[in-house]
Motif scaffolding. Structure first.
Motif, PDB file in Angstrom:
ATOM      1  N   TYR A   1       0.785  -1.231   0.000  1.00 19.00           N
ATOM      2  CA  TYR A   1       0.000   0.000   0.000  1.00 19.00           C
ATOM      3  C   TYR A   1       0.818   1.282   0.000  1.00 19.00           C
ATOM      4  N   TYR A   2       2.013   1.297   0.577  1.00 18.64           N
ATOM      5  CA  TYR A   2       2.719   2.564   0.747  1.00 18.64           C
ATOM      6  C   TYR A   2       3.712   2.876  -0.373  1.00 18.64           C
ATOM      7  N   LYS A   3       3.853   1.996  -1.356  1.00 18.44           N
ATOM      8  CA  LYS A   3       4.875   2.184  -2.381  1.00 18.44           C
ATOM      9  C   LYS A   3       4.489   3.190  -3.480  1.00 18.44           C
ATOM     10  N   GLY A   4       3.207   3.468  -3.640  1.00 16.07           N
ATOM     11  CA  GLY A   4       2.793   4.484  -4.603  1.00 16.07           C
ATOM     12  C   GLY A   4       2.656   4.013  -6.032  1.00 16.07           C
ATOM     13  N   HIS A   5       2.394   2.716  -6.240  1.00  9.65           N
ATOM     14  CA  HIS A   5       2.240   2.206  -7.606  1.00  9.65           C
ATOM     15  C   HIS A   5       1.094   2.896  -8.351  1.00  9.65           C
ATOM     16  N   SER A   6      -0.016   3.093  -7.660  1.00  4.87           N
ATOM     17  CA  SER A   6      -1.178   3.674  -8.335  1.00  4.87           C
ATOM     18  C   SER A   6      -0.899   5.095  -8.815  1.00  4.87           C
ATOM     19  N   LEU A   7      -0.068   5.827  -8.080  1.00  8.33           N
ATOM     20  CA  LEU A   7       0.257   7.202  -8.467  1.00  8.33           C
ATOM     21  C   LEU A   7       1.019   7.239  -9.784  1.00  8.33           C
ATOM     22  N   ILE A   8       2.026   6.402  -9.878  1.00  6.25           N
ATOM     23  CA  ILE A   8       2.857   6.464 -11.079  1.00  6.25           C
ATOM     24  C   ILE A   8       2.121   5.896 -12.292  1.00  6.25           C
ATOM     25  N   ILE A   9       1.256   4.917 -12.072  1.00  7.75           N
ATOM     26  CA  ILE A   9       0.462   4.380 -13.184  1.00  7.75           C
ATOM     27  C   ILE A   9      -0.492   5.450 -13.719  1.00  7.75           C
TER      28      ILE A   9
ATOM     29  N   ALA B   1      -0.058   8.679 -13.448  1.00  4.85           N
ATOM     30  CA  ALA B   1       0.763   9.724 -14.064  1.00  4.85           C
ATOM     31  C   ALA B   1       1.159   9.330 -15.488  1.00  4.85           C
ATOM     32  N   ILE B   2       1.525   8.066 -15.683  1.00  5.10           N
ATOM     33  CA  ILE B   2       1.886   7.594 -17.021  1.00  5.10           C
ATOM     34  C   ILE B   2       0.692   7.684 -17.968  1.00  5.10           C
ATOM     35  N   ALA B   3      -0.493   7.346 -17.442  1.00  5.80           N
ATOM     36  CA  ALA B   3      -1.701   7.417 -18.269  1.00  5.80           C
ATOM     37  C   ALA B   3      -1.971   8.853 -18.722  1.00  5.80           C
ATOM     38  N   ARG B   4      -1.809   9.811 -17.820  1.00  2.00           N
ATOM     39  CA  ARG B   4      -2.030  11.215 -18.177  1.00  2.00           C
ATOM     40  C   ARG B   4      -1.030  11.672 -19.235  1.00  2.00           C
ATOM     41  N   LEU B   5       0.231  11.295 -19.051  1.00  3.85           N
ATOM     42  CA  LEU B   5       1.264  11.704 -19.994  1.00  3.85           C
ATOM     43  C   LEU B   5       1.063  11.041 -21.356  1.00  3.85           C
ATOM     44  N   LYS B   6       0.587   9.805 -21.342  1.00  9.80           N
ATOM     45  CA  LYS B   6       0.303   9.119 -22.610  1.00  9.80           C
ATOM     46  C   LYS B   6      -0.793   9.848 -23.371  1.00  9.80           C
ATOM     47  N   SER B   7      -1.788  10.350 -22.660  1.00 12.74           N
ATOM     48  CA  SER B   7      -2.881  11.089 -23.314  1.00 12.74           C
ATOM     49  C   SER B   7      -2.395  12.400 -23.930  1.00 12.74           C
ATOM     50  N   GLN B   8      -1.206  12.874 -23.485  1.00  7.36           N
ATOM     51  CA  GLN B   8      -0.605  14.090 -24.022  1.00  7.36           C
ATOM     52  C   GLN B   8       0.396  13.779 -25.139  1.00  7.36           C
TER      53      GLN B   8
ATOM     54  N   GLY C   1       2.193  11.630  -2.595  1.00  5.63           N
ATOM     55  CA  GLY C   1       0.764  11.459  -2.820  1.00  5.63           C
ATOM     56  C   GLY C   1       0.161  12.436  -3.807  1.00  5.63           C
ATOM     57  N   ASP C   2       0.988  13.141  -4.576  1.00  2.00           N
ATOM     58  CA  ASP C   2       0.500  14.197  -5.467  1.00  2.00           C
ATOM     59  C   ASP C   2       0.748  13.795  -6.922  1.00  2.00           C
ATOM     60  N   VAL C   3      -0.291  13.308  -7.597  1.00  5.86           N
ATOM     61  CA  VAL C   3      -0.156  12.884  -8.994  1.00  5.86           C
ATOM     62  C   VAL C   3       0.187  14.064  -9.891  1.00  5.86           C
TER      63      VAL C   3
ATOM     64  N   ASP D   1       1.963  16.729  -9.265  1.00  2.12           N
ATOM     65  CA  ASP D   1       3.386  17.062  -9.173  1.00  2.12           C
ATOM     66  C   ASP D   1       4.242  15.990  -9.845  1.00  2.12           C
ATOM     67  N   LEU D   2       3.816  14.742  -9.734  1.00  7.27           N
ATOM     68  CA  LEU D   2       4.544  13.645 -10.386  1.00  7.27           C
ATOM     69  C   LEU D   2       4.486  13.802 -11.907  1.00  7.27           C
ATOM     70  N   VAL D   3       3.315  14.157 -12.427  1.00  8.40           N
ATOM     71  CA  VAL D   3       3.176  14.396 -13.870  1.00  8.40           C
ATOM     72  C   VAL D   3       4.078  15.549 -14.303  1.00  8.40           C
ATOM     73  N   ALA D   4       4.076  16.624 -13.520  1.00 10.77           N
ATOM     74  CA  ALA D   4       4.900  17.791 -13.863  1.00 10.77           C
ATOM     75  C   ALA D   4       6.386  17.440 -13.849  1.00 10.77           C
ATOM     76  N   LYS D   5       6.805  16.664 -12.852  1.00 14.25           N
ATOM     77  CA  LYS D   5       8.224  16.307 -12.748  1.00 14.25           C
ATOM     78  C   LYS D   5       8.641  15.388 -13.899  1.00 14.25           C
ATOM     79  N   LEU D   6       7.808  14.418 -14.230  1.00 17.41           N
ATOM     80  CA  LEU D   6       8.135  13.516 -15.334  1.00 17.41           C
ATOM     81  C   LEU D   6       8.156  14.266 -16.664  1.00 17.41           C
ATOM     82  N   THR D   7       7.297  15.260 -16.798  1.00 16.75           N
ATOM     83  CA  THR D   7       7.318  16.098 -17.995  1.00 16.75           C
ATOM     84  C   THR D   7       8.637  16.852 -18.102  1.00 16.75           C
TER      85      THR D   7
END
Length: 396
Positions: free
Chosen positions: A220-228, A230-237, A340-342, A344-350
């Motif tokens: 539960y604490y590893k954050g898999h759902s966040l990064i998945i 984030a990848i989906a949002r970036l793929k849509s872009q 826990g901030d998707v 910010d994760l999207v922005a950083k990966l961008t």
């Protein structure tokens, strides 16, 4: 290292390789280095599989005593016979120091055995039992655990905390700061693909695909759902990212469902448990190691050292009280995002996609930081100094 005095040390841990875990990898490397430094080293641990009989073996010069385990309760191995075996091993090995790796329910046997009470202890405090978002089973059982935990901390002569950040935020350790020293975790150099002098050769051509890697238990604490997400949002872009996830755990079905829900079957791959060799290969092929954990149950992140050893930049989250953002230096050896901030994760990966050249710079700096601060030789040297302090302070 000053080899004027070495000791017979018995480590008390949860498990030992081939069980895969950050604490277990560190403990194995530390013990192997202690053997190289002239110590007589042994360890008592649980079998990581149910139904196994007691066994004694030697692994790289370390005597390993594996005790039967009958399952887990709130992630703690249940081993009623652990105390009997511990007493037997202490009498046979006659250690001069007990090195307890916590949290570990079975370490409480030390409070009940006269043989253990006669020997000085070091507690290696890898993590608190209660995180900022505790599992309900742990929350309900912790009051019983805490009774023995506090007595163990009071009884021990020395405590090792793995980062100043974690020490300052750990409630159980606040009363015992005077006998606590900061010694970070470390790893052997065996997996490093380059030396410090060769880091100028690390650069290589990068395409427009950002290859990410996550390693660790599917929990539960590893954050898999966040990064998945984030990848989906970036793929849509129109961005292209690939994620390989290494590990097994209780959230496997949930993670598979998220991958399917976001249409990422071709982009996110679950690799399960890998051999050491295959894991090193995955490390070497990725662009960025990601550890976007959401709470301080992620106390340190040994996998970050594994990545830095392989000259890889890392991405972590800024969980208050966790050592992750102490291990990884923002804009020096990697990237730090809001926990826990998707968004910010999207922005950083961008930003990373737009500045892929930084990955090489951070990889070089990360390897140098690993070599200077997190090599097992240096960590073992500091532990040895603590052992000598322990014995000089004790009256026999």
């Amino acid at each position: 290292m000053n080899k004027s005095k070495t000791y017979k040390v018995l480590h008390i841990g949860k498990y030992h390789p081939p069980f895969m875990g950050g604490i277990e990898n560190f403990m194995a490397d530390l013990m192997m280095q202690q053997v190289a430094d002239g110590y007589n080293v042994s360890a008592i641990v649980h079998h990581h599989q149910k139904g196994k009989s007691y066994v004694e073996e030697v692994d790289k010069g370390v005597k390993i005593f594996r005790v039967p385990c009958f399952g887990q309760l709130a992630y703690a191995p249940i081993s009623p016979s652990f105390g009997l075996y511990l007493n037997k091993i202490i009498k046979e090995q006659q250690p001069e120091i007990l090195h307890l790796h916590m949290p570990n329910l079975s370490a409480f046997w030390c409070l009940l055995l006269a043989s253990a009470m006669k020997i000085p202890w070091v507690i290696h405090w890898h993590a608190d039992v209660i995180g900022s978002v505790p599992d309900m089973k742990i929350k309900l059982l912790y009051p019983f655990y805490r009774f023995f935990e506090s007595r163990l901390l009071k009884q021990t002569q020395k405590i090792i905390a793995t980062s100043p950040v974690y020490l300052s935020s750990s409630l159980p350790l606040q009363k015992y700061k005077k006998k606590t020293q900061i010694i970070p975790l470390g790893l052997s150099q065996y997996g490093a693909k380059v030396s410090v002098d060769e880091t100028s050769n690390i650069g290589c051509e990068k395409d427009d695909v950002l290859k990410l890697l996550m390693v660790g238990r599917l929990t539960y604490y590893k954050g898999h759902s966040l990064i998945i997400e984030a990848i989906a949002r970036l793929k849509s872009q129109g961005k292209t990212l690939k994620l390989n996830i290494v590990g097994t755990g209780e959230l496997l079905n949930e993670i598979e469902s998220d991958i399917e829900k976001f249409g990422l079957i071709q982009d996110v791959h679950l690799l399960g448990k890998l051999s050491d060799e295959d894991l090193v290969s995955e490390m070497q092929q990725c662009d960025l190691l990601c550890l976007p954990s959401i709470e301080r149950t992620e106390a340190f992140g040994v996998v970050l050292l594994e990545a830095m050893r392989e000259s890889k930049a890392c991405l972590v989250s800024d969980v208050p009280g966790s050592g992750m953002s102490w291990v990884v230096k923002q804009d020096e050896t990697g990237f730090v995002v809001k926990h826990g901030d998707v968004d910010d994760l999207v922005a950083k990966l961008t930003d990373i996609l737009n500045n892929m050249h930084l990955l090489d710079d951070y990889a070089i700096a990360g390897f140098q930081r690993f070599s200077k601060q997190f090599s097992i030789e240096q960590v073992s040297h500091r532990v040895s100094s603590l052992y000598r302090e322990l014995h000089s302070d004790r009256i026999f």
